[in-house]
Write a protein that holds these residues in place. Structure first.
Motif: not given
Length: 318
Positions: A47-50, A109-112
């Motif tokens: 998870i995260d980023r994409g 960092q955790h937004k996506a």
């Protein structure tokens, strides 16, 4: 048996789908099924980023539920649990505090992930429960699998606290989140790697914009304590620009204590994939950026060694 060890996906479901098809996996309407004699193993940081967080999780966990794949936890899955868990040691007279603070860097960092799976929602609670099912490491007769570092001393600290399958519990999450405690230091080693202190008063800025007084090192190299920090650091050259070339690494307490091959992700490598040493493979080749490629190492369980660069497969999305 061929184990297809797949590197950090970071929410890029299209790259994952492309790689699985390239490896010969076929979707049967429920999940991607491997070709005969193959099995998948995800090395963490799903998870995260994409921009395809939910699709990535659905693909991976459908394969786990069907019994055709395994996975180990990455630091981003651990961070997601800590980000969502209140710190019970916090003074109740103060505003709520989580095990992983909701500061600007951590939120970014955790937004996506939270954009697709809103904080506190039923879906959020569901996926957090599923993350608890992922072991911190796996060991078989033919190999060792962990997200960042195969450190048996740190594992010995953690193992009595974990489930029989080396999984976290909510209670152990809280224990490992308490900074400067033995469980915390052990968890950091396993999921984030080995670090050494920079010279006193010096800091480097990491890819997320955080200042750090320590730098990750390439623990798979020999004689870590007799080398300059620049020689063993696993950090961008821009981040190391202010560190003297002759500054030496000191007091790195680590030794690789297995004769089996070790498989990791985590390290944002670039270039043509190749073994890091005669014993260590990394399958993270920066799939979370456009110039990186989702990467797999195909391990033949009947002949795990020697490691061979020809066993790498990359999905060339461009």
């Amino acid at each position: 048996m061929i184990i297809d060890i797949i590197g950090d996906i970071h929410g890029y479901a299209d790259k994952l789908t492309g790689l699985l098809k390239q490896l010969g996996y076929v979707h049967n309407g429920k999940c991607f099924m491997p070709p005969d004699g193959h099995r998948a193993l995800f090395i963490g940081d799903l998870i995260d980023r994409g921009s395809q967080q939910l699709a990535t999780l659905e693909i991976v966990f459908a394969m786990l539920d069907a019994g055709v794949a395994e996975a180990v936890m990455g630091n981003h899955e651990y961070n997601a649990l800590a980000f969502a868990t209140l710190d019970p040691h916090h003074n109740n007279s103060q505003p709520a505090r989580y095990l992983r603070s909701h500061n600007e860097v951590h939120v970014r960092q955790h937004k996506a992930f939270l954009a697709e799976i809103p904080f506190g929602s039923e879906a959020h609670q569901y996926w957090l429960r599923r993350f608890y099912e992922i072991p911190l490491w796996l060991e078989t007769d033919y190999g060792c699998f962990v997200h960042a570092c195969w450190d048996v001393d740190s594992m010995a600290v953690l193992q009595p606290l974990l489930t029989a399958d080396n999984c976290l519990t909510p209670e152990v999450l809280i224990m490992t989140a308490q900074k400067n405690s033995p469980p915390h230091e052990a968890l950091e080693r396993v999921l984030k790697g080995v670090e050494t202190a920079l010279p006193e008063g010096m800091v480097m800025v990491d890819k997320d914009g955080s200042e750090r007084s320590q730098v990750r090192v390439r623990w798979w190299l020999d004689d870590l304590n007799t080398r300059p920090i620049h020689e063993i650091a696993r950090a961008p050259s821009s981040g190391m620009a202010q560190i003297p070339k002759d500054a030496m690494a000191e007091n790195i307490d680590f030794a690789l204590k297995t004769y089996k091959p070790v498989f990791v992700g985590h390290y944002w490598l670039t270039g043509n994939p190749e073994p890091l040493s005669i014993q260590v493979i990394c399958t993270d080749y920066s799939a979370a950026v456009d110039s990186g490629y989702l990467t797999c190492y195909q391990l033949d369980t009947s002949e795990p060694l020697p490691l061979n660069a020809a066993n790498f497969v990359q999905y060339r999305h461009d």
